[in-house]
Design a protein around this motif. Structure first.
Motif, PDB file in Angstrom:
ATOM      1  N   PHE A  79      50.838  36.226  42.637  1.00 29.54           N
ATOM      2  CA  PHE A  79      50.528  37.244  41.624  1.00 29.54           C
ATOM      3  C   PHE A  79      50.502  38.641  42.216  1.00 29.54           C
ATOM      4  CE2 PHE A  79      49.274  33.753  38.886  1.00 29.54           C
ATOM      5  CZ  PHE A  79      49.631  34.226  37.636  1.00 29.54           C
ATOM      6  N   ALA A  80      50.027  38.764  43.446  1.00 26.13           N
ATOM      7  CA  ALA A  80      50.043  40.081  44.092  1.00 26.13           C
ATOM      8  C   ALA A  80      51.472  40.584  44.216  1.00 26.13           C
ATOM      9  CB  ALA A  80      49.388  39.986  45.470  1.00 26.13           C
ATOM     10  N   ALA A  81      52.404  39.691  44.539  1.00 27.89           N
ATOM     11  CA  ALA A  81      53.807  40.089  44.668  1.00 27.89           C
ATOM     12  C   ALA A  81      54.371  40.526  43.317  1.00 27.89           C
ATOM     13  CB  ALA A  81      54.628  38.931  45.229  1.00 27.89           C
ATOM     14  N   MET A  82      54.006  39.798  42.245  1.00 30.43           N
ATOM     15  CA  MET A  82      54.485  40.171  40.906  1.00 30.43           C
ATOM     16  C   MET A  82      53.950  41.533  40.475  1.00 30.43           C
ATOM     17  SD  MET A  82      56.528  37.768  39.851  1.00 30.43           S
ATOM     18  CE  MET A  82      57.072  37.811  41.576  1.00 30.43           C
ATOM     19  N   ILE A  83      52.702  41.806  40.793  1.00 29.58           N
ATOM     20  CA  ILE A  83      52.111  43.101  40.418  1.00 29.58           C
ATOM     21  C   ILE A  83      52.727  44.227  41.246  1.00 29.58           C
ATOM     22  CG2 ILE A  83      49.969  44.431  40.425  1.00 29.58           C
ATOM     23  CD1 ILE A  83      48.508  41.867  39.647  1.00 29.58           C
ATOM     24  N   GLU A  84      52.971  43.943  42.524  1.00 28.51           N
ATOM     25  CA  GLU A  84      53.660  44.943  43.360  1.00 28.51           C
ATOM     26  C   GLU A  84      55.045  45.258  42.788  1.00 28.51           C
ATOM     27  OE1 GLU A  84      52.783  46.705  45.920  1.00 28.51           O
ATOM     28  OE2 GLU A  84      50.834  45.845  46.408  1.00 28.51           O
TER      29      GLU A  84
ATOM     30  N   ASP B 147      42.613  45.188  44.270  1.00 28.38           N
ATOM     31  CA  ASP B 147      41.518  44.212  44.276  1.00 28.38           C
ATOM     32  C   ASP B 147      42.002  42.830  44.711  1.00 28.38           C
ATOM     33  OD1 ASP B 147      39.479  45.949  43.509  1.00 28.38           O
ATOM     34  OD2 ASP B 147      39.977  45.752  41.383  1.00 28.38           O
ATOM     35  N   ILE B 148      43.216  42.453  44.311  1.00 26.89           N
ATOM     36  CA  ILE B 148      43.758  41.164  44.740  1.00 26.89           C
ATOM     37  C   ILE B 148      43.992  41.179  46.248  1.00 26.89           C
ATOM     38  CG2 ILE B 148      45.736  39.606  44.589  1.00 26.89           C
ATOM     39  CD1 ILE B 148      46.004  40.350  41.665  1.00 26.89           C
TER      40      ILE B 148
ATOM     41  N   GLU C 146      47.235  36.701  31.229  1.00 22.35           N
ATOM     42  CA  GLU C 146      46.447  35.528  30.847  1.00 22.35           C
ATOM     43  C   GLU C 146      46.550  34.443  31.913  1.00 22.35           C
ATOM     44  OE1 GLU C 146      44.247  35.182  28.376  1.00 22.35           O
ATOM     45  OE2 GLU C 146      44.633  37.332  28.107  1.00 22.35           O
ATOM     46  N   GLN C 147      47.754  34.266  32.474  1.00 22.81           N
ATOM     47  CA  GLN C 147      47.907  33.296  33.560  1.00 22.81           C
ATOM     48  C   GLN C 147      47.105  33.722  34.790  1.00 22.81           C
ATOM     49  OE1 GLN C 147      52.054  32.712  34.384  1.00 22.81           O
ATOM     50  NE2 GLN C 147      52.476  31.695  32.417  1.00 22.81           N
ATOM     51  N   LEU C 148      47.088  35.034  35.047  1.00 29.03           N
ATOM     52  CA  LEU C 148      46.313  35.548  36.176  1.00 29.03           C
ATOM     53  C   LEU C 148      44.827  35.281  35.964  1.00 29.03           C
ATOM     54  CD1 LEU C 148      46.047  37.063  38.828  1.00 29.03           C
ATOM     55  CD2 LEU C 148      46.129  39.227  37.554  1.00 29.03           C
ATOM     56  N   LYS C 149      44.330  35.516  34.737  1.00 31.23           N
ATOM     57  CA  LYS C 149      42.926  35.238  34.458  1.00 31.23           C
ATOM     58  C   LYS C 149      42.611  33.755  34.642  1.00 31.23           C
ATOM     59  CE  LYS C 149      41.033  37.096  30.796  1.00 31.23           C
ATOM     60  NZ  LYS C 149      40.851  37.601  29.406  1.00 31.23           N
ATOM     61  N   GLY C 150      43.510  32.901  34.152  1.00 33.52           N
ATOM     62  CA  GLY C 150      43.302  31.465  34.314  1.00 33.52           C
ATOM     63  C   GLY C 150      43.237  31.056  35.773  1.00 33.52           C
ATOM     64  N   LEU C 151      44.126  31.649  36.592  1.00 30.40           N
ATOM     65  CA  LEU C 151      44.125  31.347  38.025  1.00 30.40           C
ATOM     66  C   LEU C 151      42.823  31.800  38.669  1.00 30.40           C
ATOM     67  CD1 LEU C 151      45.443  30.508  40.700  1.00 30.40           C
ATOM     68  CD2 LEU C 151      46.468  32.800  40.808  1.00 30.40           C
ATOM     69  N   ILE C 152      42.364  32.998  38.305  1.00 31.26           N
ATOM     70  CA  ILE C 152      41.135  33.526  38.908  1.00 31.26           C
ATOM     71  C   ILE C 152      39.937  32.671  38.513  1.00 31.26           C
ATOM     72  CG2 ILE C 152      39.536  35.479  38.906  1.00 31.26           C
ATOM     73  CD1 ILE C 152      41.987  37.298  38.785  1.00 31.26           C
ATOM     74  N   TYR C 153      39.890  32.233  37.263  1.00 29.87           N
ATOM     75  CA  TYR C 153      38.800  31.336  36.857  1.00 29.87           C
ATOM     76  C   TYR C 153      38.830  30.055  37.689  1.00 29.87           C
ATOM     77  CZ  TYR C 153      37.927  34.231  32.719  1.00 29.87           C
ATOM     78  OH  TYR C 153      37.626  35.272  31.875  1.00 29.87           O
ATOM     79  N   GLN C 154      40.022  29.527  37.908  1.00 29.35           N
ATOM     80  CA  GLN C 154      40.169  28.311  38.695  1.00 29.35           C
ATOM     81  C   GLN C 154      39.710  28.543  40.142  1.00 29.35           C
ATOM     82  OE1 GLN C 154      44.216  26.924  38.932  1.00 29.35           O
ATOM     83  NE2 GLN C 154      43.751  25.431  40.525  1.00 29.35           N
TER      84      GLN C 154
ATOM     85  N   LEU D 121      37.417  39.309  43.104  1.00 24.65           N
ATOM     86  CA  LEU D 121      38.052  38.674  41.949  1.00 24.65           C
ATOM     87  C   LEU D 121      37.322  39.014  40.656  1.00 24.65           C
ATOM     88  CD1 LEU D 121      38.963  35.153  43.398  1.00 24.65           C
ATOM     89  CD2 LEU D 121      40.457  37.120  43.031  1.00 24.65           C
ATOM     90  N   ASN D 122      36.012  39.227  40.713  1.00 23.15           N
ATOM     91  CA  ASN D 122      35.276  39.680  39.525  1.00 23.15           C
ATOM     92  C   ASN D 122      35.784  41.045  39.069  1.00 23.15           C
ATOM     93  OD1 ASN D 122      33.581  37.465  39.157  1.00 23.15           O
ATOM     94  ND2 ASN D 122      32.020  38.251  40.554  1.00 23.15           N
TER      95      ASN D 122
END
Length: 483
Positions: free
Chosen positions: A173-178, A451-452, A194-202, A432-433
């Motif tokens: 995800f960091a690479a995608m945001i970059e 932050d990531i 939404e996928q990023l949020k799901g990953l962070i929750y996990q 991550l918060n």
């Protein structure tokens, strides 16, 4: 950290076995010239042409003088602990022989190793990550089955593997945001929020589990502190001696004999317990005894389990007041009645009512109180013993294990026991918060990326993918020389 060994220019040497006279001593060398240096002083086979993982008998000589008959073990890099050439010389355990051989090889060009330098080289050469290297030190220091299991599990990479899986997902995800930052003017979104949020929750669920495991992991590594508390002269020191099966604490009929805490350790059920005999809890005008009572209260608050010892001569209302105080501390405790041969039916009945009322197991009924002296049932917090006669001590040990309940933990699960790892995991969670907060707010991708990256940094600190010289020096300086 590269898979290619980072070969150093010097060869180090140290005694790998404990100092002092023993049957044998093992001298370890690591470095590019380890085999060549030993070959210069070894009379036997030519070590330079021998295969790795072989052992050779011969003598170590200085000129024509034989210092000792030895066995030389060869580990040709990269198939060794450090991934360098490693030689281990097994000698007779004479301090004179060991010192003579080490000095001889230093004159030939070896350098005395620093604390932990062999394991440091293993880390630098990709043989171990940093958390595994720290587990090596924990494994050496382990003195119970539980601490051994925790250290072995970490050394075999269970913790590292879980962290690496988390990092790999975050890196994607960091690479995608970059990539989004490279197309900033076109307002494109490569990282699905939404996928990023799901990953962070996990990831946070995993982080939370690891952080929560620290209390158990740290206790299994360092031992369970158990405080023996109670009024003066109820038999606390006698109980400590009975548990340890030795005269560790001074026993006297004079109240207030124990002025300070007395500690010792023992293994129960594969777990290490640190029993702490404390000064009796009472009001006193004796300045020294008062200081001991103050320390008792401090130790009680630091304990993982409290054994509150009482005897039949005490006032039941006074005991009830103390039990209420223990209940408020939110620390597991056992009420242990000493001198059980002197317990009257009336005293037992009153005490059982108190224990039942304040117990953490209220399902039991008072009908269970009528038992024989040798096989008394107890509510979850009440046990009868005779410390002087060592009656009921085995039952008490069973209850101590039950109360701590560490055997419910699967030591095959990942447990953390290192405060450095705990702090890094907590910082990762904080980063991550902030990512979650920023996802739900109109904020640019560069803040998310920052932050990531911070979370990745803290995870990398644990395994050594992110290091500083100061951090490495701090960690490896705690190792013994020769490891």
């Amino acid at each position: 950290m590269s898979d290619t060994p980072v070969y150093t220019s010097d060869t180090i040497i140290a005694l790998a076995t404990p100092s002092g006279i023993g049957a044998i001593g093992v001298i370890r060398l690591s470095g590019p010239d380890a085999i060549a240096l030993v070959n210069q002083v070894f009379a036997g086979k030519d070590l330079s042409i021998q295969h790795t993982h072989t052992i050779h008998f011969g003598t170590i000589r200085e000129g024509n003088q034989i210092i000792d008959e030895v066995l030389v073990s060869l580990f040709v890099g990269p198939k060794s602990y450090t991934r360098e050439n490693v030689v281990e010389i097994s000698t007779h355990g004479s301090a004179f022989i060991i010192e003579s051989i080490i000095k001889l090889l230093i004159r030939k060009g070896a350098r005395p190793a620093n604390p932990g330098e062999f394991t440091l080289r293993a880390f630098l050469n990709g043989q171990l990550d940093l958390s595994q290297a720290e587990a090596v030190a924990d494994l050496i220091a382990s003195n119970s089955q539980a601490s051994h299991q925790v250290a072995m599990q970490q050394m075999r990479g269970g913790f590292s593997g879980e962290l690496q899986h988390l990092r790999d997902q975050l890196i994607h995800f960091a690479a995608m945001i970059e990539l989004e930052l490279d197309f900033g003017e076109e307002d494109v979104e490569f990282a699905n929020r939404e996928q990023l949020k799901g990953l962070i929750y996990q990831i946070q669920r995993i982080l939370h589990r690891l952080i929560q495991s620290f209390e158990q992991g740290n206790v299994m590594k360092n031992g369970v502190p158990v405080v023996i508390a109670g009024k003066p002269n109820v038999g606390k020191s006698t109980l400590l001696n009975a548990l340890l099966n030795e005269e560790r604490a001074i026993v006297s009929e004079i109240a207030g004999t124990t002025r300070d805490t007395v500690e010792d350790e023992m293994i129960i059920g594969g777990l290490r317990f640190r029993f702490i005999d404390t000064a009796g809890i009472r009001e006193t005008v004796d300045i020294i005894e008062a200081k001991g009572v103050e320390r008792t209260h401090e130790k009680i608050k630091q304990a993982k389990l409290i054994i509150y010892l009482v005897d039949p001569e005490q006032n039941v209302k006074e005991i009830e007041t103390q039990v209420k105080y223990l209940n408020e501390l939110d620390i597991p405790f056992l009420v242990v009645v000493n001198k059980r041969d002197l317990v009257s039916a009336e005293f037992e009945g009153e005490l059982s009512v108190i224990s039942y009322r304040l117990s953490d197991n209220r399902q039991q009924t008072t009908d269970n109180r009528q038992q024989t002296t040798d096989n008394r049932a107890q509510t979850s917090n009440l046990i009868f013993i005779s410390a002087r006669n060592k009656d009921g001590i085995d039952l008490l040990k069973q209850e101590i294990l039950r109360k701590i309940n560490l055997h419910s933990i699967n030591t095959d699960d990942v447990l953390i026991s290192n405060i450095r790892h705990l702090e890094a995991l907590q910082k990762t969670e904080d980063s991550l918060n902030r990512v979650l907060i920023n996802i739900d707010n109109p904020i640019t991708s560069d803040f998310l990326a920052s932050d990531i990256k911070q979370a990745l940094y803290y995870l990398g600190e644990i395994t050594g993918q992110v290091t500083t010289d100061d951090l490495l020096e701090t960690i490896f300086s705690k190792f013994c020389i020769g490891k």
